[in-house]
Design a protein around this motif. Structure first.
Motif, PDB file in Angstrom:
ATOM      1  N   GLY A  57      10.787  35.319  42.786  1.00  0.00           N
ATOM      2  CA  GLY A  57      10.809  33.938  42.304  1.00  0.00           C
ATOM      3  C   GLY A  57       9.756  33.750  41.234  1.00  0.00           C
ATOM      4  O   GLY A  57       9.171  34.722  40.746  1.00  0.00           O
ATOM      5  N   ILE A  58       9.537  32.501  40.860  1.00  0.00           N
ATOM      6  CA  ILE A  58       8.552  32.202  39.828  1.00  0.00           C
ATOM      7  C   ILE A  58       7.185  32.009  40.485  1.00  0.00           C
ATOM      8  O   ILE A  58       7.011  31.155  41.350  1.00  0.00           O
ATOM      9  CB  ILE A  58       8.934  30.925  39.056  1.00  0.00           C
ATOM     10  CG1 ILE A  58      10.322  31.065  38.414  1.00  0.00           C
ATOM     11  CG2 ILE A  58       7.869  30.604  38.000  1.00  0.00           C
ATOM     12  CD1 ILE A  58      10.423  32.139  37.350  1.00  0.00           C
ATOM     13  N   TYR A  59       6.238  32.819  40.061  1.00  0.00           N
ATOM     14  CA  TYR A  59       4.840  32.709  40.512  1.00  0.00           C
ATOM     15  C   TYR A  59       3.944  32.955  39.307  1.00  0.00           C
ATOM     16  O   TYR A  59       4.190  33.891  38.536  1.00  0.00           O
ATOM     17  CB  TYR A  59       4.505  33.752  41.591  1.00  0.00           C
ATOM     18  CG  TYR A  59       5.109  33.456  42.929  1.00  0.00           C
ATOM     19  CD1 TYR A  59       4.439  32.645  43.847  1.00  0.00           C
ATOM     20  CD2 TYR A  59       6.345  33.969  43.282  1.00  0.00           C
ATOM     21  CE1 TYR A  59       5.002  32.369  45.087  1.00  0.00           C
ATOM     22  CE2 TYR A  59       6.919  33.697  44.515  1.00  0.00           C
ATOM     23  CZ  TYR A  59       6.246  32.905  45.409  1.00  0.00           C
ATOM     24  OH  TYR A  59       6.802  32.627  46.615  1.00  0.00           O
ATOM     25  N   GLY A  60       2.926  32.148  39.173  1.00  0.00           N
ATOM     26  CA  GLY A  60       2.002  32.329  38.065  1.00  0.00           C
ATOM     27  C   GLY A  60       2.683  32.286  36.710  1.00  0.00           C
ATOM     28  O   GLY A  60       2.229  32.924  35.757  1.00  0.00           O
ATOM     29  N   GLY A  61       3.774  31.572  36.625  1.00  0.00           N
ATOM     30  CA  GLY A  61       4.500  31.435  35.364  1.00  0.00           C
ATOM     31  C   GLY A  61       5.323  32.654  34.992  1.00  0.00           C
ATOM     32  O   GLY A  61       5.802  32.764  33.867  1.00  0.00           O
ATOM     33  N   THR A  62       5.504  33.575  35.917  1.00  0.00           N
ATOM     34  CA  THR A  62       6.283  34.786  35.628  1.00  0.00           C
ATOM     35  C   THR A  62       7.446  34.921  36.607  1.00  0.00           C
ATOM     36  O   THR A  62       7.384  34.438  37.736  1.00  0.00           O
ATOM     37  CB  THR A  62       5.417  36.057  35.746  1.00  0.00           C
ATOM     38  OG1 THR A  62       4.973  36.181  37.106  1.00  0.00           O
ATOM     39  CG2 THR A  62       4.217  35.992  34.811  1.00  0.00           C
ATOM     40  N   SER A  63       8.481  35.626  36.162  1.00  0.00           N
ATOM     41  CA  SER A  63       9.633  35.886  37.030  1.00  0.00           C
ATOM     42  C   SER A  63       9.410  37.187  37.804  1.00  0.00           C
ATOM     43  O   SER A  63       8.515  37.977  37.482  1.00  0.00           O
ATOM     44  CB  SER A  63      10.892  36.032  36.173  1.00  0.00           C
ATOM     45  OG  SER A  63      10.796  37.204  35.392  1.00  0.00           O
ATOM     46  N   THR A  64      10.274  37.410  38.776  1.00  0.00           N
ATOM     47  CA  THR A  64      10.216  38.652  39.552  1.00  0.00           C
ATOM     48  C   THR A  64      10.340  39.856  38.620  1.00  0.00           C
ATOM     49  O   THR A  64       9.579  40.818  38.724  1.00  0.00           O
ATOM     50  CB  THR A  64      11.369  38.685  40.580  1.00  0.00           C
ATOM     51  OG1 THR A  64      11.311  37.502  41.378  1.00  0.00           O
ATOM     52  CG2 THR A  64      11.286  39.912  41.462  1.00  0.00           C
ATOM     53  N   ARG A  65      11.287  39.777  37.689  1.00  0.00           N
ATOM     54  CA  ARG A  65      11.520  40.896  36.766  1.00  0.00           C
ATOM     55  C   ARG A  65      10.296  41.151  35.893  1.00  0.00           C
ATOM     56  O   ARG A  65       9.900  42.306  35.681  1.00  0.00           O
ATOM     57  CB  ARG A  65      12.732  40.593  35.887  1.00  0.00           C
ATOM     58  CG  ARG A  65      13.055  41.719  34.937  1.00  0.00           C
ATOM     59  CD  ARG A  65      14.226  41.397  34.068  1.00  0.00           C
ATOM     60  NE  ARG A  65      15.442  41.251  34.856  1.00  0.00           N
ATOM     61  CZ  ARG A  65      16.618  40.930  34.364  1.00  0.00           C
ATOM     62  NH1 ARG A  65      16.749  40.702  33.076  1.00  0.00           N
ATOM     63  NH2 ARG A  65      17.674  40.831  35.131  1.00  0.00           N
ATOM     64  N   GLU A  66       9.666  40.089  35.411  1.00  0.00           N
ATOM     65  CA  GLU A  66       8.473  40.255  34.566  1.00  0.00           C
ATOM     66  C   GLU A  66       7.330  40.901  35.353  1.00  0.00           C
ATOM     67  O   GLU A  66       6.613  41.760  34.838  1.00  0.00           O
ATOM     68  CB  GLU A  66       8.043  38.894  34.011  1.00  0.00           C
ATOM     69  CG  GLU A  66       8.989  38.359  32.955  1.00  0.00           C
ATOM     70  CD  GLU A  66       8.774  36.894  32.642  1.00  0.00           C
ATOM     71  OE1 GLU A  66       9.250  36.459  31.592  1.00  0.00           O
ATOM     72  OE2 GLU A  66       8.144  36.178  33.451  1.00  0.00           O
ATOM     73  N   ARG A  67       7.183  40.504  36.610  1.00  0.00           N
ATOM     74  CA  ARG A  67       6.103  41.101  37.422  1.00  0.00           C
ATOM     75  C   ARG A  67       6.387  42.564  37.730  1.00  0.00           C
ATOM     76  O   ARG A  67       5.472  43.377  37.794  1.00  0.00           O
ATOM     77  CB  ARG A  67       5.889  40.292  38.700  1.00  0.00           C
ATOM     78  CG  ARG A  67       5.236  38.939  38.440  1.00  0.00           C
ATOM     79  CD  ARG A  67       4.770  38.298  39.722  1.00  0.00           C
ATOM     80  NE  ARG A  67       5.813  38.113  40.693  1.00  0.00           N
ATOM     81  CZ  ARG A  67       6.714  37.119  40.670  1.00  0.00           C
ATOM     82  NH1 ARG A  67       6.646  36.207  39.730  1.00  0.00           N
ATOM     83  NH2 ARG A  67       7.644  37.030  41.586  1.00  0.00           N
ATOM     84  N   ARG A  68       7.671  42.893  37.930  1.00  0.00           N
ATOM     85  CA  ARG A  68       8.011  44.308  38.165  1.00  0.00           C
ATOM     86  C   ARG A  68       7.631  45.140  36.942  1.00  0.00           C
ATOM     87  O   ARG A  68       7.139  46.256  37.063  1.00  0.00           O
ATOM     88  CB  ARG A  68       9.498  44.453  38.492  1.00  0.00           C
ATOM     89  CG  ARG A  68       9.811  43.996  39.894  1.00  0.00           C
ATOM     90  CD  ARG A  68      11.258  44.219  40.255  1.00  0.00           C
ATOM     91  NE  ARG A  68      11.516  43.688  41.595  1.00  0.00           N
ATOM     92  CZ  ARG A  68      12.650  43.127  41.962  1.00  0.00           C
ATOM     93  NH1 ARG A  68      13.657  43.051  41.135  1.00  0.00           N
ATOM     94  NH2 ARG A  68      12.804  42.658  43.186  1.00  0.00           N
ATOM     95  N   GLY A  69       7.874  44.559  35.771  1.00  0.00           N
ATOM     96  CA  GLY A  69       7.482  45.239  34.530  1.00  0.00           C
ATOM     97  C   GLY A  69       5.974  45.426  34.460  1.00  0.00           C
ATOM     98  O   GLY A  69       5.481  46.485  34.073  1.00  0.00           O
ATOM     99  N   MET A  70       5.248  44.394  34.852  1.00  0.00           N
ATOM    100  CA  MET A  70       3.776  44.479  34.858  1.00  0.00           C
ATOM    101  C   MET A  70       3.314  45.570  35.818  1.00  0.00           C
ATOM    102  O   MET A  70       2.404  46.343  35.513  1.00  0.00           O
ATOM    103  CB  MET A  70       3.170  43.146  35.326  1.00  0.00           C
ATOM    104  CG  MET A  70       3.285  42.022  34.356  1.00  0.00           C
ATOM    105  SD  MET A  70       2.605  40.521  35.135  1.00  0.00           S
ATOM    106  CE  MET A  70       3.072  39.321  33.893  1.00  0.00           C
ATOM    107  N   ALA A  71       3.933  45.618  36.997  1.00  0.00           N
ATOM    108  CA  ALA A  71       3.537  46.598  38.005  1.00  0.00           C
ATOM    109  C   ALA A  71       3.793  48.015  37.500  1.00  0.00           C
ATOM    110  O   ALA A  71       2.981  48.919  37.698  1.00  0.00           O
ATOM    111  CB  ALA A  71       4.295  46.346  39.309  1.00  0.00           C
ATOM    112  N   ARG A  72       4.949  48.203  36.824  1.00  0.00           N
ATOM    113  CA  ARG A  72       5.263  49.537  36.284  1.00  0.00           C
ATOM    114  C   ARG A  72       4.258  49.923  35.209  1.00  0.00           C
ATOM    115  O   ARG A  72       3.794  51.060  35.157  1.00  0.00           O
ATOM    116  CB  ARG A  72       6.687  49.550  35.705  1.00  0.00           C
ATOM    117  CG  ARG A  72       7.753  49.770  36.738  1.00  0.00           C
ATOM    118  CD  ARG A  72       9.077  50.110  36.082  1.00  0.00           C
ATOM    119  NE  ARG A  72       9.584  49.042  35.236  1.00  0.00           N
ATOM    120  CZ  ARG A  72      10.335  48.030  35.677  1.00  0.00           C
ATOM    121  NH1 ARG A  72      10.667  47.972  36.943  1.00  0.00           N
ATOM    122  NH2 ARG A  72      10.748  47.099  34.859  1.00  0.00           N
ATOM    123  N   THR A  73       3.911  48.964  34.357  1.00  0.00           N
ATOM    124  CA  THR A  73       2.947  49.236  33.294  1.00  0.00           C
ATOM    125  C   THR A  73       1.602  49.613  33.889  1.00  0.00           C
ATOM    126  O   THR A  73       0.964  50.579  33.480  1.00  0.00           O
ATOM    127  CB  THR A  73       2.780  47.991  32.387  1.00  0.00           C
ATOM    128  OG1 THR A  73       4.051  47.678  31.826  1.00  0.00           O
ATOM    129  CG2 THR A  73       1.781  48.254  31.280  1.00  0.00           C
TER     130      THR A  73
END
Ligand code: SF4
Length: 79
Positions: A57-73
């Motif tokens: 869901g949306i947390y901290g202004g980011t979507s699940t997909r965006e956070r997954r990208g952050m985690a991979r990075t």
């Protein structure tokens, strides 16, 4: 969210519709929720919490997909 933390007392989303923070896949991307997050005082704490716990869901202004990208990075950088 599980486990009440002090920063959650300042979470702006508690005053809004929780459904807005769980946009459907392929939906409008939680635009309304992101607008709330932009005005929230605890965005960084919230984002960190969602990353660590793998929330959807949306947390901290980011979507699940965006956070997954952050985690991979981050995982790539840590190697
Ligand atoms: S950043 Fe967004 S999801 Fe996180 S506490 Fe604030 S309003 Fe809620």
């Amino acid at each position: 969210m599980s486990g009440r933390l002090e920063w959650m007392d300042d979470a702006l989303c508690v005053e809004t519709d929780p459904e807005a923070f769980l946009p459907e896949q392929g939906g409008p991307g939680g635009r309304a929720a992101r607008a709330v997050c932009r005005r929230c005082a605890v965005t960084e704490e919230c984002l960190r919490f969602a990353l660590v716990n793998g929330f959807e869901g949306i947390y901290g202004g980011t979507s699940t997909r965006e956070r997954r990208g952050m985690a991979r990075t981050r995982a790539g950088v840590a190697r």
